[in-house]
Scaffold this motif. Structure first.
Motif, mmCIF file in Angstrom:
data_model
loop_
_atom_site.group_PDB
_atom_site.id
_atom_site.type_symbol
_atom_site.label_atom_id
_atom_site.label_comp_id
_atom_site.label_asym_id
_atom_site.label_seq_id
_atom_site.Cartn_x
_atom_site.Cartn_y
_atom_site.Cartn_z
ATOM 1 N N VAL A 104 37.497 -21.554 -9.875
ATOM 2 C CA VAL A 104 38.650 -22.147 -9.182
ATOM 3 C C VAL A 104 38.920 -21.386 -7.879
ATOM 4 O O VAL A 104 39.191 -21.989 -6.842
ATOM 5 C CB VAL A 104 39.891 -22.159 -10.103
ATOM 6 C CG1 VAL A 104 41.154 -22.507 -9.337
ATOM 7 C CG2 VAL A 104 39.677 -23.134 -11.250
ATOM 8 N N ARG A 105 38.831 -20.070 -7.937
ATOM 9 C CA ARG A 105 38.998 -19.256 -6.727
ATOM 10 C C ARG A 105 37.954 -19.625 -5.677
ATOM 11 O O ARG A 105 38.251 -19.741 -4.485
ATOM 12 C CB ARG A 105 38.878 -17.781 -7.107
ATOM 13 C CG ARG A 105 38.953 -16.834 -5.958
ATOM 14 C CD ARG A 105 38.812 -15.402 -6.466
ATOM 15 N NE ARG A 105 38.703 -14.483 -5.376
ATOM 16 C CZ ARG A 105 37.867 -13.471 -5.345
ATOM 17 N NH1 ARG A 105 37.071 -13.230 -6.361
ATOM 18 N NH2 ARG A 105 37.822 -12.676 -4.311
ATOM 19 N N ASN A 106 36.714 -19.811 -6.107
ATOM 20 C CA ASN A 106 35.649 -20.191 -5.181
ATOM 21 C C ASN A 106 35.902 -21.561 -4.573
ATOM 22 O O ASN A 106 35.702 -21.761 -3.375
ATOM 23 C CB ASN A 106 34.289 -20.181 -5.885
ATOM 24 C CG ASN A 106 33.795 -18.784 -6.178
ATOM 25 O OD1 ASN A 106 34.318 -17.804 -5.668
ATOM 26 N ND2 ASN A 106 32.797 -18.689 -7.020
ATOM 27 N N VAL A 107 36.341 -22.514 -5.391
ATOM 28 C CA VAL A 107 36.607 -23.866 -4.887
ATOM 29 C C VAL A 107 37.714 -23.820 -3.845
ATOM 30 O O VAL A 107 37.612 -24.454 -2.791
ATOM 31 C CB VAL A 107 36.979 -24.817 -6.052
ATOM 32 C CG1 VAL A 107 37.573 -26.112 -5.537
ATOM 33 C CG2 VAL A 107 35.757 -25.099 -6.912
ATOM 34 N N CYS A 108 38.752 -23.064 -4.098
ATOM 35 C CA CYS A 108 39.887 -22.993 -3.159
ATOM 36 C C CYS A 108 39.490 -22.401 -1.813
ATOM 37 O O CYS A 108 40.078 -22.747 -0.787
ATOM 38 C CB CYS A 108 41.027 -22.188 -3.771
ATOM 39 S SG CYS A 108 41.833 -23.047 -5.135
ATOM 40 N N GLY A 109 38.486 -21.534 -1.775
ATOM 41 C CA GLY A 109 38.044 -20.935 -0.518
ATOM 42 C C GLY A 109 36.742 -21.512 0.006
ATOM 43 O O GLY A 109 36.195 -21.015 0.984
ATOM 44 N N ASN A 110 36.230 -22.568 -0.652
ATOM 45 C CA ASN A 110 34.955 -23.201 -0.297
ATOM 46 C C ASN A 110 33.807 -22.192 -0.338
ATOM 47 O O ASN A 110 32.949 -22.158 0.541
ATOM 48 C CB ASN A 110 35.035 -23.888 1.060
ATOM 49 C CG ASN A 110 34.083 -25.071 1.141
ATOM 50 O OD1 ASN A 110 33.385 -25.396 0.176
ATOM 51 N ND2 ASN A 110 34.047 -25.728 2.274
ATOM 52 N N TRP A 111 33.820 -21.361 -1.365
ATOM 53 C CA TRP A 111 32.765 -20.391 -1.608
ATOM 54 C C TRP A 111 31.877 -20.881 -2.737
ATOM 55 O O TRP A 111 32.244 -21.777 -3.478
ATOM 56 C CB TRP A 111 33.363 -19.043 -2.051
ATOM 57 C CG TRP A 111 34.137 -18.316 -1.023
ATOM 58 C CD1 TRP A 111 35.480 -18.400 -0.800
ATOM 59 C CD2 TRP A 111 33.642 -17.363 -0.081
ATOM 60 N NE1 TRP A 111 35.847 -17.560 0.227
ATOM 61 C CE2 TRP A 111 34.736 -16.908 0.670
ATOM 62 C CE3 TRP A 111 32.376 -16.847 0.181
ATOM 63 C CZ2 TRP A 111 34.605 -15.965 1.681
ATOM 64 C CZ3 TRP A 111 32.253 -15.894 1.180
ATOM 65 C CH2 TRP A 111 33.352 -15.472 1.922
ATOM 66 N N THR A 112 30.737 -20.258 -2.874
ATOM 67 C CA THR A 112 29.937 -20.389 -4.089
ATOM 68 C C THR A 112 29.761 -18.979 -4.647
ATOM 69 O O THR A 112 29.989 -17.994 -3.950
ATOM 70 C CB THR A 112 28.553 -21.002 -3.811
ATOM 71 O OG1 THR A 112 27.802 -20.104 -2.991
ATOM 72 C CG2 THR A 112 28.656 -22.366 -3.145
ATOM 73 N N SER A 113 29.358 -18.889 -5.900
ATOM 74 C CA SER A 113 29.093 -17.557 -6.478
ATOM 75 C C SER A 113 27.986 -16.873 -5.708
ATOM 76 O O SER A 113 28.013 -15.655 -5.487
ATOM 77 C CB SER A 113 28.708 -17.697 -7.948
ATOM 78 O OG SER A 113 29.772 -18.248 -8.679
ATOM 79 N N ASN A 114 27.010 -17.654 -5.274
ATOM 80 C CA ASN A 114 25.902 -17.123 -4.475
ATOM 81 C C ASN A 114 26.415 -16.529 -3.160
ATOM 82 O O ASN A 114 25.969 -15.466 -2.732
ATOM 83 C CB ASN A 114 24.880 -18.226 -4.220
ATOM 84 C CG ASN A 114 23.635 -17.713 -3.558
ATOM 85 O OD1 ASN A 114 23.158 -16.630 -3.861
ATOM 86 N ND2 ASN A 114 23.098 -18.498 -2.644
ATOM 87 N N ASP A 115 27.373 -17.204 -2.518
ATOM 88 C CA ASP A 115 27.971 -16.685 -1.280
ATOM 89 C C ASP A 115 28.656 -15.343 -1.529
ATOM 90 O O ASP A 115 28.521 -14.416 -0.740
ATOM 91 C CB ASP A 115 29.025 -17.647 -0.727
ATOM 92 C CG ASP A 115 28.449 -18.948 -0.226
ATOM 93 O OD1 ASP A 115 27.240 -18.999 0.042
ATOM 94 O OD2 ASP A 115 29.224 -19.919 -0.109
#
Length: 185
Positions: A104-115
């Protein structure tokens, strides 16, 4: 992906449980998988724990001074497997909840785990010299990122609509010949 050898658009990670990559095509379903798994285990615990509590309370005398009595209740009655399943379910739920919150944190910042793991390798992730914080150039703001993730493009024009921003085509963002040439260096 190093594990499966495929080029995955907006790759988040390679999931060992699903034996495949989580990326643009299935990231939303992966987040739903996590949420529904957590809900199902919580439902199981809500159903089982009262039964377990009543079974242990009925089997034990009012004042227990000997731990062997408690062990005898768990071993001689069919409570032990249920208790172990509940412990496993609780541990699994805590782990998956941490993973869901990270997603959810990644989605909110438009990140991926890979990023997040390999951020310094990518040109679209910069570090502010003044604050030292990382900045993702694809970040459009929390609500716009969530709408993009869910697939909502915009609102009705008569209601004012959402702020229109250019949709990113992650499948055609990079020329693969350039990426493979850079990886070979």
């Amino acid at each position: 992906c190093r594990e499966c050898g495929y080029c995955v658009a907006r790759m988040d990670h390679h999931c060992v449980w699903l034996d495949g990559c989580v990326g643009l095509q299935n990231h939303g379903r992966f987040v739903l998988f996590l949420a529904f798994h957590i809900l199902s285990v919580l439902l199981y615990l809500v159903c089982v724990l009262p039964f377990l509590w009543r079974a242990v309370a009925a089997a034990l005398p009012m004042h227990v001074h000997d731990t062997s009595q408690v062990l005898r209740v768990f071993v001689l009655r069919p409570i032990l497997p249920l208790f172990l399943q509940s412990l496993f379910g609780l541990g699994t739920t805590c782990s998956l909840l941490a993973l869901l919150l990270e997603q959810v944190r990644n989605v909110c910042g438009n990140w991926t785990s890979n990023d997040r793991i390999n951020g310094t390798r990518y040109a679209y992730i910069t570090i502010s010299p003044s604050t030292g914080r990382t900045k993702n150039l694809f970040d459009k703001g929390m609500w716009a990122n969530v709408r993009e993730f869910v697939g909502w493009e915009g609102g009705r024009e008569e209601e004012g609509g959402w702020q229109k921003k250019e949709k990113i085509d992650y499948r055609n963002l990079y020329d693969l010949s350039e990426v493979t040439a850079a990886a070979a260096r």
